[in-house]
Scaffold this motif. Structure first.
Motif, PDB file in Angstrom:
ATOM      1  N   ARG B 170      28.854 -44.465 -39.038  1.00  0.00           N
ATOM      2  CA  ARG B 170      29.621 -45.413 -39.858  1.00  0.00           C
ATOM      3  C   ARG B 170      31.048 -44.952 -40.160  1.00  0.00           C
ATOM      4  O   ARG B 170      31.931 -45.780 -40.355  1.00  0.00           O
ATOM      5  CB  ARG B 170      28.872 -45.717 -41.165  1.00  0.00           C
ATOM      6  CG  ARG B 170      28.586 -44.503 -42.035  1.00  0.00           C
ATOM      7  CD  ARG B 170      27.502 -44.836 -43.085  1.00  0.00           C
ATOM      8  NE  ARG B 170      27.192 -43.698 -43.947  1.00  0.00           N
ATOM      9  CZ  ARG B 170      26.448 -42.654 -43.566  1.00  0.00           C
ATOM     10  NH1 ARG B 170      25.929 -42.608 -42.363  1.00  0.00           N
ATOM     11  NH2 ARG B 170      26.209 -41.650 -44.406  1.00  0.00           N
ATOM     12  N   GLU B 171      31.288 -43.655 -40.167  1.00  0.00           N
ATOM     13  CA  GLU B 171      32.650 -43.183 -40.420  1.00  0.00           C
ATOM     14  C   GLU B 171      33.595 -43.578 -39.293  1.00  0.00           C
ATOM     15  O   GLU B 171      34.810 -43.641 -39.498  1.00  0.00           O
ATOM     16  CB  GLU B 171      32.661 -41.657 -40.604  1.00  0.00           C
ATOM     17  CG  GLU B 171      32.073 -41.187 -41.928  1.00  0.00           C
ATOM     18  CD  GLU B 171      32.786 -41.771 -43.145  1.00  0.00           C
ATOM     19  OE1 GLU B 171      34.036 -41.837 -43.133  1.00  0.00           O
ATOM     20  OE2 GLU B 171      32.098 -42.190 -44.102  1.00  0.00           O
ATOM     21  N   GLN B 172      33.022 -43.847 -38.129  1.00  0.00           N
ATOM     22  CA  GLN B 172      33.865 -44.235 -36.987  1.00  0.00           C
ATOM     23  C   GLN B 172      34.064 -45.743 -36.910  1.00  0.00           C
ATOM     24  O   GLN B 172      34.716 -46.242 -35.996  1.00  0.00           O
ATOM     25  CB  GLN B 172      33.231 -43.736 -35.675  1.00  0.00           C
ATOM     26  CG  GLN B 172      33.254 -42.234 -35.534  1.00  0.00           C
ATOM     27  CD  GLN B 172      32.085 -41.720 -34.703  1.00  0.00           C
ATOM     28  OE1 GLN B 172      30.926 -42.040 -34.955  1.00  0.00           O
ATOM     29  NE2 GLN B 172      32.384 -40.925 -33.702  1.00  0.00           N
ATOM     30  N   SER B 173      33.511 -46.451 -37.900  1.00  0.00           N
ATOM     31  CA  SER B 173      33.673 -47.899 -37.905  1.00  0.00           C
ATOM     32  C   SER B 173      35.118 -48.261 -38.199  1.00  0.00           C
ATOM     33  O   SER B 173      35.826 -47.557 -38.917  1.00  0.00           O
ATOM     34  CB  SER B 173      32.761 -48.514 -38.981  1.00  0.00           C
ATOM     35  OG  SER B 173      33.095 -49.870 -39.182  1.00  0.00           O
ATOM     36  N   GLU B 176      36.920 -51.040 -43.245  1.00  0.00           N
ATOM     37  CA  GLU B 176      37.331 -50.177 -44.368  1.00  0.00           C
ATOM     38  C   GLU B 176      36.143 -49.754 -45.224  1.00  0.00           C
ATOM     39  O   GLU B 176      36.177 -48.711 -45.848  1.00  0.00           O
ATOM     40  CB  GLU B 176      38.377 -50.889 -45.233  1.00  0.00           C
ATOM     41  CG  GLU B 176      37.840 -52.122 -45.937  1.00  0.00           C
ATOM     42  CD  GLU B 176      38.836 -53.290 -45.914  1.00  0.00           C
ATOM     43  OE1 GLU B 176      39.898 -53.160 -45.295  1.00  0.00           O
ATOM     44  OE2 GLU B 176      38.509 -54.326 -46.518  1.00  0.00           O
ATOM     45  N   LYS B 178      33.263 -48.743 -44.228  1.00  0.00           N
ATOM     46  CA  LYS B 178      32.567 -47.614 -43.583  1.00  0.00           C
ATOM     47  C   LYS B 178      31.073 -47.587 -43.921  1.00  0.00           C
ATOM     48  O   LYS B 178      30.483 -46.528 -44.132  1.00  0.00           O
ATOM     49  CB  LYS B 178      33.195 -46.263 -44.010  1.00  0.00           C
ATOM     50  CG  LYS B 178      34.682 -46.145 -43.725  1.00  0.00           C
ATOM     51  CD  LYS B 178      34.973 -45.967 -42.251  1.00  0.00           C
ATOM     52  CE  LYS B 178      36.471 -45.763 -42.022  1.00  0.00           C
ATOM     53  NZ  LYS B 178      36.870 -45.968 -40.633  1.00  0.00           N
ATOM     54  N   GLU B 179      30.462 -48.756 -43.990  1.00  0.00           N
ATOM     55  CA  GLU B 179      29.030 -48.816 -44.274  1.00  0.00           C
ATOM     56  C   GLU B 179      28.210 -48.786 -42.989  1.00  0.00           C
ATOM     57  O   GLU B 179      27.092 -48.270 -42.947  1.00  0.00           O
ATOM     58  CB  GLU B 179      28.705 -50.098 -45.057  1.00  0.00           C
ATOM     59  CG  GLU B 179      27.260 -50.152 -45.496  1.00  0.00           C
ATOM     60  CD  GLU B 179      26.805 -51.518 -45.993  1.00  0.00           C
ATOM     61  OE1 GLU B 179      26.020 -51.553 -46.946  1.00  0.00           O
ATOM     62  OE2 GLU B 179      27.217 -52.542 -45.413  1.00  0.00           O
ATOM     63  N   ASN B 181      28.642 -48.926 -38.443  1.00  0.00           N
ATOM     64  CA  ASN B 181      29.388 -49.078 -37.193  1.00  0.00           C
ATOM     65  C   ASN B 181      28.601 -50.062 -36.334  1.00  0.00           C
ATOM     66  O   ASN B 181      27.686 -49.671 -35.605  1.00  0.00           O
ATOM     67  CB  ASN B 181      29.525 -47.703 -36.516  1.00  0.00           C
ATOM     68  CG  ASN B 181      30.408 -47.730 -35.272  1.00  0.00           C
ATOM     69  OD1 ASN B 181      30.607 -48.773 -34.660  1.00  0.00           O
ATOM     70  ND2 ASN B 181      30.936 -46.567 -34.903  1.00  0.00           N
TER      71      ASN B 181
END
Lengths: 165, 186
Positions: B170-173, B176, B178-179, B181
């Protein structure tokens, strides 16, 4: 997302093929699914953490209801699929409806599976023993959140395309 | 043609599948047409032995008998229905998820800008043989019931990859929040 949507369609195709051809398609579809998983960057699969953090009752942005006396409990969102389907039907993204349709169908098939249905020991996949039928509604909730609950006022958003590398 | 049918991120499969599901011959024709003009990416995943082996197995009495003996007949549609039908799809997934051979670093992903190879082609070139070594262990007994039950394993596998993998990354989504991807391709 195409791994999910294609799974629904492969089901129809398999039923229209003779046994040998169906097995060939199934085994190659299985292989290509895994190759796509690798090609997109092979994200880890922390099943336990996923189950701890995600919800099996995803809510729309607002669950305000004004209930009469004697209304049964959990009236705010008694069936979490309902708001998801409602918001999906009027969301303009043509892949969202395909995805949620696939997930709700899989929930109809497997929603009742309890934890322990899939063997952690047998598969060697950490957390497999936790997997249960709520996998599909959890996925649907995350998907609805990602694309935006537009009917409920959230802005339209889109799929991710950068992958996991 | 099978490579083309499953190529293009499964779109010929998806499109023709809709045609079959809704009884729309035009959609089926469009899906197969798309397959016909789709580049055959990852051809090495479809060796000719795959086609010969299945044909031979199905026409030889020994092959069929061996597969039937391998299969456990289950009257339930429950989760234990594929016991005795070879390794579970998630077992193969677990091997792939853990083996460094399939890591992006080892394979050289993402494909550097300017290089013409697609990520799928690179995976097949670098570790296609290792993938096939694993997936060849996942067999399907030749009955409609077994096909359905083993296919159910793939449904679980694919939703797991999309949902749990998507949450893990999710951090790579690009979102904004980031929940999650929500990868377009997975």
């Amino acid at each position: 997302m195409h791994l999910v949507t294609s799974a629904l369609l492969v089901s129809s195709i398999l039923r229209s093929l003779n046994t040998g051809t169906a097995i060939l398609l199934l085994r190659t579809y299985f292989t290509i699914s895994l190759v796509l998983y690798i090609a997109r960057g092979r994200p880890p699969l922390p099943i336990s953490e996923f189950y701890e953090v995600t919800t099996a009752v995803p809510n729309p942005p607002s669950t305000e209801v004004s209930t009469a006396p004697d209304t049964l409990p959990s009236a705010a969102n008694p069936n979490p699929w309902m708001p998801i389907i409602q918001t999906t039907l009027v969301h303009p993204n043509e892949h969202l409806c395909k995805t949620q349709r696939a997930l709700v169908h899989f929930d109809a098939l497997f929603g009742g599976w309890q934890a322990g249905s899939i063997s952690e020991l047998g598969t060697g996949l950490k957390g497999a023993g936790i997997l249960d039928g709520t996998l599909f509604i959890r996925a649907a909730g995350l998907t609805a959140n990602r694309l935006g609950w537009m009917r409920e006022g959230q802005k339209q958003r889109d799929w991710d395309r950068k992958g996991f590398v | 043609m099978l490579a083309r049918y499953l190529g293009g991120f499964l779109h010929p499969t998806i499109h023709s599948g809709y045609g079959i599901e809704f009884g729309l011959p035009g959609l089926l024709a469009e899906g197969i047409s798309q397959a016909a003009v789709q580049p055959a990416e990852g051809k090495d995943l479809f060796p000719s032995s795959l086609f010969e082996a299945d044909a031979a197995d199905l026409t030889s009495a020994t092959g069929i008998a061996a597969k039937l003996a391998f299969m456990v007949v289950s009257s339930t549609a429950g989760p234990q229905a594929t016991i005795g039908m070879g390794p579970h799809a998630l077992k193969i997934l677990a091997s792939i998820a853990e083996d460094p051979v399939f890591s992006p670093e080892q394979i050289g992903l993402p494909v550097p800008e300017g290089e013409k190879e697609s990520s799928l082609e690179r995976v097949v070139r670098k570790c296609g043989k290792q993938v096939l070594d694993l997936t060849s262990e996942w067999t399907v007994p030749p009955t409609q019931d077994a096909i359905e039950k083993k296919f159910h394993e793939v449904i679980w596998m694919n939703v797991l990859i999309y949902a749990v993998g998507g949450w893990a990354g999710r951090e790579q989504s690009e979102d904004e929040n980031k929940e999650f991807n929500g990868d377009f391709f997975l």
